[in-house]
Scaffold this motif. Structure first.
Motif, PDB file in Angstrom:
ATOM      1  N   GLY A 134       0.786  -1.224   0.000  1.00  0.00           N
ATOM      2  CA  GLY A 134       0.000   0.000   0.000  1.00  0.00           C
ATOM      3  C   GLY A 134       0.821   1.278   0.000  1.00  0.00           C
ATOM      4  O   GLY A 134       0.260   2.374   0.031  1.00  0.00           O
ATOM      5  N   ILE A 135       2.141   1.171  -0.057  1.00  0.00           N
ATOM      6  CA  ILE A 135       3.006   2.356   0.018  1.00  0.00           C
ATOM      7  C   ILE A 135       2.854   3.235  -1.226  1.00  0.00           C
ATOM      8  O   ILE A 135       2.695   4.446  -1.124  1.00  0.00           O
ATOM      9  CB  ILE A 135       4.475   1.950   0.256  1.00  0.00           C
ATOM     10  N   GLY A 136       2.871   2.633  -2.409  1.00  0.00           N
ATOM     11  CA  GLY A 136       2.705   3.402  -3.648  1.00  0.00           C
ATOM     12  C   GLY A 136       1.362   4.111  -3.691  1.00  0.00           C
ATOM     13  O   GLY A 136       1.258   5.283  -4.055  1.00  0.00           O
ATOM     14  N   THR A 137       0.314   3.398  -3.286  1.00  0.00           N
ATOM     15  CA  THR A 137      -1.029   3.984  -3.253  1.00  0.00           C
ATOM     16  C   THR A 137      -1.085   5.163  -2.288  1.00  0.00           C
ATOM     17  O   THR A 137      -1.672   6.199  -2.594  1.00  0.00           O
ATOM     18  CB  THR A 137      -2.062   2.912  -2.849  1.00  0.00           C
ATOM     19  N   LEU A 138      -0.449   5.030  -1.132  1.00  0.00           N
ATOM     20  CA  LEU A 138      -0.436   6.124  -0.150  1.00  0.00           C
ATOM     21  C   LEU A 138       0.332   7.337  -0.667  1.00  0.00           C
ATOM     22  O   LEU A 138      -0.046   8.469  -0.378  1.00  0.00           O
ATOM     23  CB  LEU A 138       0.142   5.638   1.176  1.00  0.00           C
ATOM     24  N   MET A 139       1.395   7.108  -1.435  1.00  0.00           N
ATOM     25  CA  MET A 139       2.126   8.252  -1.998  1.00  0.00           C
ATOM     26  C   MET A 139       1.242   9.007  -2.992  1.00  0.00           C
ATOM     27  O   MET A 139       1.253  10.241  -3.030  1.00  0.00           O
ATOM     28  CB  MET A 139       3.442   7.793  -2.630  1.00  0.00           C
ATOM     29  N   ILE A 140       0.445   8.290  -3.762  1.00  0.00           N
ATOM     30  CA  ILE A 140      -0.473   8.944  -4.697  1.00  0.00           C
ATOM     31  C   ILE A 140      -1.573   9.678  -3.927  1.00  0.00           C
ATOM     32  O   ILE A 140      -1.946  10.797  -4.278  1.00  0.00           O
ATOM     33  CB  ILE A 140      -1.029   7.928  -5.711  1.00  0.00           C
ATOM     34  N   GLN A 141      -2.063   9.081  -2.847  1.00  0.00           N
ATOM     35  CA  GLN A 141      -3.053   9.760  -1.995  1.00  0.00           C
ATOM     36  C   GLN A 141      -2.468  11.057  -1.432  1.00  0.00           C
ATOM     37  O   GLN A 141      -3.167  12.055  -1.307  1.00  0.00           O
ATOM     38  CB  GLN A 141      -3.496   8.852  -0.840  1.00  0.00           C
ATOM     39  N   GLU A 142      -1.194  11.029  -1.082  1.00  0.00           N
ATOM     40  CA  GLU A 142      -0.526  12.219  -0.542  1.00  0.00           C
ATOM     41  C   GLU A 142      -0.516  13.348  -1.576  1.00  0.00           C
ATOM     42  O   GLU A 142      -0.690  14.514  -1.225  1.00  0.00           O
ATOM     43  CB  GLU A 142       0.896  11.864  -0.103  1.00  0.00           C
ATOM     44  N   ILE A 143      -0.341  13.012  -2.849  1.00  0.00           N
ATOM     45  CA  ILE A 143      -0.395  14.016  -3.922  1.00  0.00           C
ATOM     46  C   ILE A 143      -1.765  14.705  -3.908  1.00  0.00           C
ATOM     47  O   ILE A 143      -1.861  15.929  -3.989  1.00  0.00           O
ATOM     48  CB  ILE A 143      -0.159  13.357  -5.302  1.00  0.00           C
ATOM     49  N   LYS A 170      -5.288  -0.662 -10.676  1.00  0.00           N
ATOM     50  CA  LYS A 170      -5.852  -0.941  -9.346  1.00  0.00           C
ATOM     51  C   LYS A 170      -6.048   0.348  -8.541  1.00  0.00           C
ATOM     52  O   LYS A 170      -6.964   0.453  -7.735  1.00  0.00           O
ATOM     53  CB  LYS A 170      -4.916  -1.897  -8.596  1.00  0.00           C
ATOM     54  N   THR A 171      -5.189   1.336  -8.799  1.00  0.00           N
ATOM     55  CA  THR A 171      -5.238   2.601  -8.068  1.00  0.00           C
ATOM     56  C   THR A 171      -6.277   3.562  -8.660  1.00  0.00           C
ATOM     57  O   THR A 171      -6.469   4.645  -8.138  1.00  0.00           O
ATOM     58  CB  THR A 171      -3.831   3.238  -8.050  1.00  0.00           C
ATOM     59  N   GLY A 172      -6.927   3.168  -9.744  1.00  0.00           N
ATOM     60  CA  GLY A 172      -7.982   3.986 -10.318  1.00  0.00           C
ATOM     61  C   GLY A 172      -7.603   4.767 -11.571  1.00  0.00           C
ATOM     62  O   GLY A 172      -8.413   5.503 -12.118  1.00  0.00           O
TER      63      GLY A 172
END
Length: 196
Positions: A134-143, A170-172
């Motif tokens: 989930g680290i990559g997804t969280l970095m995109i959420q941070e953006i 998967k991240t949308g």
């Protein structure tokens, strides 16, 4: 990359940067899918990305083996590391494990296209052994958190990178036939867009 060639262009670029929330050095703590505590933080312009370069080369080198591919990978990382240090529109987010070691890097560029504000992802890598947590997804959420006024997040990947393709879908993100970056060829790269 923004270039200041005239006084009026400089004012436009400055107002563009002010339109965005410029990142501060706050930390976001999260628990990954293994239950380990990690942090996300913005990378200061003068900070070294040496450790991130090593695992970026490992992660991408596993997909594209060979010395020629490794040289290309390192050249790409060095280019964006250099732009992070010098460009007013290029920023980075670092993910660290609980012991303080870097486990993820996201280098991105702010852009404006026909009065649409967007973020173009330039480098996104998670250290092997920390992927799919989930680290990559969280970095995109941070953006999305840092830049609430953007309309989309863009990424370009090599067409043969199945892992990245699966991650972005998967991240949308939605795939595009051609890359977002006009310098990249359609036969080698494809673009992804996430509407925000």
């Amino acid at each position: 990359m923004l270039k200041f060639q005239s006084k009026s262009l400089s004012l436009i670029c400055l107002s563009f940067l002010l339109f965005f929330h410029v990142p501060v050095s706050a930390e976001t703590t999260f628990i990954d899918k293994k239950g380990e505590k990690s942090t996300l933080s913005n990378v200061a312009k003068g900070d070294s990305l040496k450790n991130e370069k090593e695992f970026y080369s490992q992660a991408v080198g596993n997909i594209y083996p060979g010395e020629k591919a490794l040289a290309k990978i390192e050249t790409h990382f060095n280019e964006w590391q250099g732009r992070h240090a010098t460009s007013p529109s290029v920023f980075a987010i670092r993910a660290k494990s609980e012991d303080g070691k870097p486990v993820g890097i996201l280098i991105y560029e702010l852009g404006n296209d026909k009065s649409k504000a967007y973020v173009q992802l330039r480098v996104l890598a998670v250290k092997p052994g920390h992927q799919r947590l989930g680290i990559g997804t969280l970095m995109i959420q941070e953006i999305k958190t840092l830049y609430p006024k953007i309309t989309e997040i863009r990424a370009d990947i090599r067409r043969d990178n199945g892992g990245a393709k699966a991650f972005y879908e998967k991240t949308g993100f939605r795939p595009k036939a051609s890359p977002n970056d006009p310098k990249k060829t359609s036969n080698e790269y494809m673009g992804f867009v996430l509407k925000v």
